[in-house]
Design a protein around this motif. Structure first.
Motif, PDB file in Angstrom:
ATOM      1  N   LYS A 170       0.827  -1.206   0.000  1.00  0.00           N
ATOM      2  CA  LYS A 170       0.000   0.000   0.000  1.00  0.00           C
ATOM      3  C   LYS A 170       0.863   1.259   0.000  1.00  0.00           C
ATOM      4  CE  LYS A 170      -0.427   0.377   5.021  1.00  0.00           C
ATOM      5  NZ  LYS A 170      -1.335   0.518   6.135  1.00  0.00           N
ATOM      6  N   SER A 171       0.181   2.384  -0.290  1.00  0.00           N
ATOM      7  CA  SER A 171       0.794   3.714  -0.223  1.00  0.00           C
ATOM      8  C   SER A 171       0.105   4.512   0.883  1.00  0.00           C
ATOM      9  CB  SER A 171       0.614   4.454  -1.556  1.00  0.00           C
ATOM     10  OG  SER A 171       1.308   3.794  -2.581  1.00  0.00           O
ATOM     11  N   VAL A 172       0.899   5.310   1.589  1.00  0.00           N
ATOM     12  CA  VAL A 172       0.384   6.126   2.677  1.00  0.00           C
ATOM     13  C   VAL A 172       0.852   7.570   2.468  1.00  0.00           C
ATOM     14  CG1 VAL A 172       0.392   6.517   5.173  1.00  0.00           C
ATOM     15  CG2 VAL A 172       0.395   4.179   4.276  1.00  0.00           C
ATOM     16  N   VAL A 173      -0.098   8.485   2.383  1.00  0.00           N
ATOM     17  CA  VAL A 173       0.212   9.902   2.188  1.00  0.00           C
ATOM     18  C   VAL A 173       0.815  10.465   3.470  1.00  0.00           C
ATOM     19  CG1 VAL A 173      -0.770  12.190   1.762  1.00  0.00           C
ATOM     20  CG2 VAL A 173      -1.604  10.222   0.460  1.00  0.00           C
ATOM     21  N   ARG A 174       1.965  11.145   3.333  1.00  0.00           N
ATOM     22  CA  ARG A 174       2.600  11.811   4.485  1.00  0.00           C
ATOM     23  C   ARG A 174       2.294  13.300   4.503  1.00  0.00           C
ATOM     24  NH1 ARG A 174       8.689   9.951   5.140  1.00  0.00           N
ATOM     25  NH2 ARG A 174       8.546  11.427   6.866  1.00  0.00           N
ATOM     26  N   ALA A 191      -1.099  20.204  -6.719  1.00  0.00           N
ATOM     27  CA  ALA A 191      -0.810  19.569  -5.434  1.00  0.00           C
ATOM     28  C   ALA A 191       0.377  18.627  -5.567  1.00  0.00           C
ATOM     29  CB  ALA A 191      -2.032  18.790  -4.950  1.00  0.00           C
ATOM     30  N   THR A 192       1.282  18.709  -4.605  1.00  0.00           N
ATOM     31  CA  THR A 192       2.405  17.775  -4.539  1.00  0.00           C
ATOM     32  C   THR A 192       2.215  16.914  -3.306  1.00  0.00           C
ATOM     33  OG1 THR A 192       3.894  19.281  -5.684  1.00  0.00           O
ATOM     34  CG2 THR A 192       4.910  17.523  -4.396  1.00  0.00           C
ATOM     35  N   ILE A 193       2.246  15.621  -3.529  1.00  0.00           N
ATOM     36  CA  ILE A 193       1.996  14.659  -2.465  1.00  0.00           C
ATOM     37  C   ILE A 193       3.297  13.916  -2.174  1.00  0.00           C
ATOM     38  CG2 ILE A 193       0.796  12.519  -1.847  1.00  0.00           C
ATOM     39  CD1 ILE A 193      -0.676  15.361  -3.901  1.00  0.00           C
ATOM     40  N   TYR A 194       3.656  13.860  -0.900  1.00  0.00           N
ATOM     41  CA  TYR A 194       4.800  13.074  -0.442  1.00  0.00           C
ATOM     42  C   TYR A 194       4.210  11.842   0.220  1.00  0.00           C
ATOM     43  CZ  TYR A 194       9.088  11.886   2.107  1.00  0.00           C
ATOM     44  OH  TYR A 194      10.190  11.240   2.612  1.00  0.00           O
ATOM     45  N   PHE A 195       4.598  10.663  -0.248  1.00  0.00           N
ATOM     46  CA  PHE A 195       4.002   9.444   0.290  1.00  0.00           C
ATOM     47  C   PHE A 195       5.027   8.327   0.412  1.00  0.00           C
ATOM     48  CE2 PHE A 195       3.581   9.253  -4.282  1.00  0.00           C
ATOM     49  CZ  PHE A 195       3.763   7.926  -4.629  1.00  0.00           C
ATOM     50  N   ASP A 196       4.700   7.381   1.287  1.00  0.00           N
ATOM     51  CA  ASP A 196       5.527   6.196   1.495  1.00  0.00           C
ATOM     52  C   ASP A 196       4.806   4.999   0.902  1.00  0.00           C
ATOM     53  OD1 ASP A 196       7.502   7.549   3.024  1.00  0.00           O
ATOM     54  OD2 ASP A 196       6.268   7.337   4.832  1.00  0.00           O
ATOM     55  N   ARG A 197       5.602   4.084   0.374  1.00  0.00           N
ATOM     56  CA  ARG A 197       5.058   2.813  -0.102  1.00  0.00           C
ATOM     57  C   ARG A 197       5.578   1.716   0.815  1.00  0.00           C
ATOM     58  NH1 ARG A 197       5.827   3.839  -6.592  1.00  0.00           N
ATOM     59  NH2 ARG A 197       8.020   3.746  -6.007  1.00  0.00           N
ATOM     60  N   PHE A 198       4.670   0.810   1.198  1.00  0.00           N
ATOM     61  CA  PHE A 198       5.002  -0.248   2.133  1.00  0.00           C
ATOM     62  C   PHE A 198       4.839  -1.624   1.500  1.00  0.00           C
ATOM     63  CE2 PHE A 198       4.034   3.340   4.813  1.00  0.00           C
ATOM     64  CZ  PHE A 198       5.034   3.273   5.773  1.00  0.00           C
ATOM     65  N   LYS A 199       5.648  -2.547   1.998  1.00  0.00           N
ATOM     66  CA  LYS A 199       5.594  -3.940   1.568  1.00  0.00           C
ATOM     67  C   LYS A 199       4.544  -4.682   2.394  1.00  0.00           C
ATOM     68  CE  LYS A 199      10.512  -4.218   0.452  1.00  0.00           C
ATOM     69  NZ  LYS A 199      11.736  -5.013   0.671  1.00  0.00           N
ATOM     70  N   SER A 245       9.956   6.007  -0.562  1.00  0.00           N
ATOM     71  CA  SER A 245       9.146   7.223  -0.496  1.00  0.00           C
ATOM     72  C   SER A 245       9.166   7.846  -1.881  1.00  0.00           C
ATOM     73  CB  SER A 245       9.718   8.213   0.513  1.00  0.00           C
ATOM     74  OG  SER A 245       9.666   7.686   1.813  1.00  0.00           O
ATOM     75  N   MET A 246       8.053   8.460  -2.251  1.00  0.00           N
ATOM     76  CA  MET A 246       7.940   9.075  -3.572  1.00  0.00           C
ATOM     77  C   MET A 246       7.168  10.384  -3.450  1.00  0.00           C
ATOM     78  SD  MET A 246       9.370   7.291  -6.012  1.00  0.00           S
ATOM     79  CE  MET A 246       8.591   7.972  -7.466  1.00  0.00           C
ATOM     80  N   CYS A 247       7.215  11.142  -4.526  1.00  0.00           N
ATOM     81  CA  CYS A 247       6.438  12.368  -4.658  1.00  0.00           C
ATOM     82  C   CYS A 247       5.646  12.275  -5.947  1.00  0.00           C
ATOM     83  CB  CYS A 247       7.355  13.584  -4.735  1.00  0.00           C
ATOM     84  SG  CYS A 247       8.358  13.825  -3.263  1.00  0.00           S
ATOM     85  N   SER A 248       4.503  12.890  -5.957  1.00  0.00           N
ATOM     86  CA  SER A 248       3.724  13.035  -7.177  1.00  0.00           C
ATOM     87  C   SER A 248       3.094  14.414  -7.160  1.00  0.00           C
ATOM     88  CB  SER A 248       2.622  11.971  -7.279  1.00  0.00           C
ATOM     89  OG  SER A 248       3.149  10.745  -7.717  1.00  0.00           O
ATOM     90  N   THR A 249       3.211  15.103  -8.280  1.00  0.00           N
ATOM     91  CA  THR A 249       2.589  16.408  -8.426  1.00  0.00           C
ATOM     92  C   THR A 249       1.460  16.259  -9.423  1.00  0.00           C
ATOM     93  OG1 THR A 249       4.642  17.553  -7.901  1.00  0.00           O
ATOM     94  CG2 THR A 249       2.954  18.824  -9.072  1.00  0.00           C
ATOM     95  N   SER A 259       7.911  11.823  -9.023  1.00  0.00           N
ATOM     96  CA  SER A 259       9.332  12.136  -8.881  1.00  0.00           C
ATOM     97  C   SER A 259       9.870  11.562  -7.576  1.00  0.00           C
ATOM     98  CB  SER A 259       9.550  13.649  -8.924  1.00  0.00           C
ATOM     99  OG  SER A 259       8.858  14.266  -7.857  1.00  0.00           O
ATOM    100  N   LYS A 260      11.172  11.495  -7.489  1.00  0.00           N
ATOM    101  CA  LYS A 260      11.835  11.082  -6.251  1.00  0.00           C
ATOM    102  C   LYS A 260      11.894  12.287  -5.317  1.00  0.00           C
ATOM    103  CE  LYS A 260      13.540   6.977  -7.610  1.00  0.00           C
ATOM    104  NZ  LYS A 260      13.073   5.761  -7.052  1.00  0.00           N
ATOM    105  N   PRO A 261      11.847  12.070  -4.002  1.00  0.00           N
ATOM    106  CA  PRO A 261      11.964  13.186  -3.059  1.00  0.00           C
ATOM    107  C   PRO A 261      13.331  13.864  -3.170  1.00  0.00           C
ATOM    108  CG  PRO A 261      11.164  11.214  -1.957  1.00  0.00           C
ATOM    109  CD  PRO A 261      11.596  10.797  -3.327  1.00  0.00           C
ATOM    110  N   GLU A 262      13.338  15.178  -3.000  1.00  0.00           N
ATOM    111  CA  GLU A 262      14.588  15.946  -2.998  1.00  0.00           C
ATOM    112  C   GLU A 262      15.324  15.781  -1.674  1.00  0.00           C
ATOM    113  OE1 GLU A 262      16.064  18.035  -5.390  1.00  0.00           O
ATOM    114  OE2 GLU A 262      14.638  17.115  -6.764  1.00  0.00           O
ATOM    115  N   LYS A 263      14.566  15.607  -0.584  1.00  0.00           N
ATOM    116  CA  LYS A 263      15.134  15.438   0.752  1.00  0.00           C
ATOM    117  C   LYS A 263      14.551  14.164   1.343  1.00  0.00           C
ATOM    118  CE  LYS A 263      15.384  20.397   1.466  1.00  0.00           C
ATOM    119  NZ  LYS A 263      14.875  21.537   2.204  1.00  0.00           N
ATOM    120  N   GLU A 264      15.107  13.736   2.439  1.00  0.00           N
ATOM    121  CA  GLU A 264      14.638  12.508   3.072  1.00  0.00           C
ATOM    122  C   GLU A 264      13.213  12.591   3.559  1.00  0.00           C
ATOM    123  OE1 GLU A 264      15.800   9.887   6.928  1.00  0.00           O
ATOM    124  OE2 GLU A 264      17.446  10.487   5.631  1.00  0.00           O
ATOM    125  N   ASP A 265      12.754  13.807   3.905  1.00  0.00           N
ATOM    126  CA  ASP A 265      11.421  13.944   4.479  1.00  0.00           C
ATOM    127  C   ASP A 265      10.506  14.884   3.715  1.00  0.00           C
ATOM    128  OD1 ASP A 265      12.775  16.232   5.101  1.00  0.00           O
ATOM    129  OD2 ASP A 265      12.119  16.299   7.189  1.00  0.00           O
TER     130      ASP A 265
END
Length: 151
Positions: free
Chosen positions: A86-90, A104-112, A120-124, A142-148
């Motif tokens: 699953k994916s979880v919006v951060r 909108a830019t969404i930063y989210f984590d993907r879990f196994k 972690s990924m970003c989508s605009t 896109s890939k995140p620019e920073k870790e968080d």
């Protein structure tokens, strides 16, 4: 006159807050449906039929719900090879232009499946309100620019 201005500002801010909440609900619902593998629903209800998918320098315009669905089926096939669950919006960062258009830019984590974080990924997205419902016009992952964060 002072009271009319105050009322106008209050109504405007409440209207923007309502739109803000609508977009958050739309985005959270989209990610929930992706995690549930509801790709037909995503293709028909969340994306405009002429949406643009921007993968780096490659721009794709699927053209209809069936083609949009096939893109998501290919994506999930690749993710499931990595044991994706699953994916979880951060976080959701939004910029509005009026009441009917948002970027909108969404930063989210993907879990196994074992609950371990896959990545972690970003989508605009550019999102427009048409005939009373929100639709995605463009998607730029896109890939995140920073870790968080994405930026």
């Amino acid at each position: 006159m002072k009271y009319l201005t105050a009322i106008f500002l209050l109504v405007s801010s409440l209207s923007q807050a309502g739109e803000n909440n609508e977009v958050d609900i739309f985005i959270e619902s989209f990610y929930h449906n992706f995690s549930q593998r509801n790709f037909k629903k995503i293709a028909e209800e969340y994306f405009h039929k002429d949406a643009q998918f921007i993968f780096g320098e490659h721009i794709m315009v699927p053209g209809n719900a069936t083609e949009i669905e096939s893109v998501f089926l290919a994506i999930i096939d690749s993710l499931e090879k990595e044991d994706y669950q699953k994916s979880v919006v951060r976080s959701i960062s939004k910029n509005y232009t009026g009441n009917t258009y948002v970027v909108a830019t969404i930063y989210f984590d993907r879990f196994k499946n074992n609950k371990e974080k896959l990545d972690s990924m970003c989508s605009t997205y550019s999102i427009v309100k048409l005939a009373g419902s929100w639709k995605i016009l463009a998607w730029f992952p896109s890939k995140p620019e920073k870790e968080d964060s994405c930026f």
